[in-house]
Design a protein around this motif. Structure first.
Motif, mmCIF file in Angstrom:
data_model
loop_
_atom_site.group_PDB
_atom_site.id
_atom_site.type_symbol
_atom_site.label_atom_id
_atom_site.label_comp_id
_atom_site.label_asym_id
_atom_site.label_seq_id
_atom_site.Cartn_x
_atom_site.Cartn_y
_atom_site.Cartn_z
ATOM 1 N N LEU A 72 -3.720 -81.058 -12.226
ATOM 2 C CA LEU A 72 -3.691 -79.469 -12.982
ATOM 3 C C LEU A 72 -4.578 -80.110 -13.341
ATOM 4 N N ASN A 73 -5.276 -80.798 -13.090
ATOM 5 C CA ASN A 73 -7.228 -80.020 -14.229
ATOM 6 C C ASN A 73 -7.943 -79.747 -13.385
ATOM 7 N N LEU A 74 -7.281 -79.194 -12.382
ATOM 8 C CA LEU A 74 -8.753 -77.924 -11.324
ATOM 9 C C LEU A 74 -9.003 -76.762 -12.521
ATOM 10 N N PRO A 75 -9.862 -76.835 -12.265
ATOM 11 C CA PRO A 75 -11.016 -75.811 -13.101
ATOM 12 C C PRO A 75 -10.129 -74.680 -12.841
ATOM 13 N N PHE A 76 -9.924 -73.947 -14.266
ATOM 14 C CA PHE A 76 -9.745 -72.188 -13.702
ATOM 15 C C PHE A 76 -7.774 -72.476 -13.353
ATOM 16 N N LEU A 77 -7.740 -73.602 -12.995
ATOM 17 C CA LEU A 77 -5.953 -73.545 -11.947
ATOM 18 C C LEU A 77 -4.539 -72.335 -12.778
ATOM 19 N N PHE A 78 -5.111 -72.198 -14.131
ATOM 20 C CA PHE A 78 -4.126 -71.933 -14.568
ATOM 21 C C PHE A 78 -4.503 -70.807 -15.733
ATOM 22 N N LYS A 79 -3.895 -69.600 -15.298
ATOM 23 C CA LYS A 79 -4.117 -68.434 -16.373
ATOM 24 C C LYS A 79 -3.909 -68.150 -17.528
ATOM 25 N N ASP A 80 -2.275 -68.569 -17.953
ATOM 26 C CA ASP A 80 -2.127 -68.570 -19.201
ATOM 27 C C ASP A 80 -0.915 -69.620 -19.392
ATOM 28 N N HIS B 136 -11.652 -73.098 -19.642
ATOM 29 C CA HIS B 136 -12.066 -74.563 -18.258
ATOM 30 C C HIS B 136 -10.379 -74.819 -17.965
ATOM 31 N N ILE B 137 -10.143 -75.788 -18.248
ATOM 32 C CA ILE B 137 -9.155 -76.453 -17.560
ATOM 33 C C ILE B 137 -8.505 -76.911 -19.078
ATOM 34 N N HIS B 138 -6.846 -76.575 -18.344
ATOM 35 C CA HIS B 138 -5.289 -77.000 -18.414
ATOM 36 C C HIS B 138 -5.202 -78.388 -18.849
ATOM 37 N N VAL B 139 -4.507 -79.052 -20.096
ATOM 38 C CA VAL B 139 -4.636 -79.996 -19.699
ATOM 39 C C VAL B 139 -2.725 -80.315 -21.223
ATOM 40 N N SER C 40 -10.811 -89.042 -16.305
ATOM 41 C CA SER C 40 -9.883 -87.680 -14.941
ATOM 42 C C SER C 40 -10.901 -87.376 -13.572
ATOM 43 N N ASN C 41 -10.621 -88.177 -12.737
ATOM 44 C CA ASN C 41 -12.115 -88.395 -11.985
ATOM 45 C C ASN C 41 -11.702 -86.289 -11.606
ATOM 46 N N VAL C 42 -11.127 -85.904 -12.033
ATOM 47 C CA VAL C 42 -11.357 -84.328 -11.624
ATOM 48 C C VAL C 42 -12.110 -83.796 -12.953
ATOM 49 N N VAL C 43 -11.963 -84.100 -13.956
ATOM 50 C CA VAL C 43 -12.226 -83.298 -14.825
ATOM 51 C C VAL C 43 -14.036 -84.252 -15.693
#
Length: 339
Positions: A119-127, A246-249, A188-191
């Motif tokens: 869920l923390n991959l960058p720019f995975l969610f747009k809104d 950049h990231i949604h949490v 978080s490893n992803v962040v």
């Protein structure tokens, strides 16, 4: 010989009867007890947000809904600002059954269940519409099931928001401007990998330690939604806010599976219903207040600029290259499609 066989049959029947009784006793452990109108349950809910944060407002709403749905037989006591302990301690306690409920981040939960890190991959969610579709759909269910195996029941996928970058040194326009800056990130490893890919020196640190680290300049900056910038008063120790999204949490409310199983089935249902209702409210709340918060941050003296988002998306490609084998392309594509 007949007497001997009859004796053996009787012994065998006794063992079968005993075995079935034991099996029946074992299965009862997985059956919620019936509701007793005279018995009340008091549950403690801890979170890291300030008393004026939407975490607190949402938690109080949740407590009110649960009380209403259970005729007052389940009372939720809310403890903000890490009063019950740091988030990691509370999650570990929930696994053990010594903590009832904790509102925590998906970034932190990813260290307990790695799949959540997708869920923390960058720019995975747009809104927020995409966030709702994903977390309330099959992906959310998959993550619920994964966390349940770690002793945690997801009561609701509540909201943290989209993250932006603040620092005390300079405006950030492209990832090149982050080079040499120490940026606090969650554990978080992803962040971590994302900010290292942007050229920063990513520094993991608990949320409760962040203000003093910024004040002492142990780190140059941090990344969080605008609500945290205000409620935690980062404007006192940071000069620049860069809008990046950049990231949604997400901020899931999780409950100890051990405690959850002690509740009657109708109370379990009430908790899940209330959790989902608050999730809907919180997503709308976060979406509606961000523009107002940005204006308030400006009034508090911070300089605000819009980043060149395309340059950050380009730098994020190497993060996907690293984590696609970990999470699987199918799951990532499912989230991007908003399913």
């Amino acid at each position: 010989m007949r007497k001997k066989l009859s004796g053996l049959l009787i012994v065998g029947l006794v063992f079968l009867l005993a075995g079935s009784l034991l099996a029946g006793c074992g299965s009862s452990k997985n059956t919620p007890p019936p509701a007793d109108p005279g018995k009340k349950f008091v549950l403690k809910l801890g979170h890291t947000g300030a008393p004026d944060h939407h975490y607190q407002v949402g938690s109080v709403k949740f407590a009110e809904l649960v009380a209403k749905k259970t005729n007052g037989n389940v009372e939720i006591k809310v403890f903000p600002a890490d009063q019950l302990g740091k988030q990691r301690q509370l999650v570990e306690g929930a696994q053990l059954g010594t903590v009832d409920m904790v509102l925590t981040s998906d970034t932190l939960l990813s260290s307990f269940e790695p799949t959540v890190g997708v869920l923390n991959l960058p720019f995975l969610f747009k809104d927020m519409n995409q966030v709702s579709a994903v977390l309330d759909g099959p992906v959310g269910k998959k993550l619920d099931d994964a966390l349940s195996k770690k002793g945690l029941v997801v009561i609701g996928w509540w909201e943290n928001g989209f993250r932006h970058i603040t620092n005390s040194r300079q405006p950030i326009n492209t990832p090149a401007d982050l080079k040499g800056l120490k940026i606090r990130t969650p554990e978080s490893n992803v962040v971590l990998e994302t900010f290292n890919a942007y050229g920063a020196s990513a520094t993991p640190m608990s949320f409760g330690e962040l203000y003093s680290a910024l004040q002492l300049k142990t780190v140059d900056g941090q990344e969080n939604p605008t609500t945290h910038v205000l409620s935690q008063k980062y404007y006192e120790v940071q000069k620049y806010l860069t809008l990046t999204n950049h990231i949604h949490v997400a901020e899931p409310l999780v409950m100890s599976a051990k405690v959850y199983k002690t509740l009657p089935a109708e109370y379990q249902k009430a908790l899940l219903e209330a959790g989902k209702e608050v999730a809907v409210w919180m997503r709308k709340e976060v979406q509606n207040v961000e523009s107002k918060e940005i204006e308030e941050i400006k009034k508090r003296g911070m300089e605000v600029n819009q980043a060149n988002v395309e340059s950050f998306k380009e730098a994020s490609k190497k993060v996907y290259t690293k984590f696609e084998p970990v999470f699987g392309k199918e799951l990532i594509d499912q989230i991007i499609a908003g399913k």
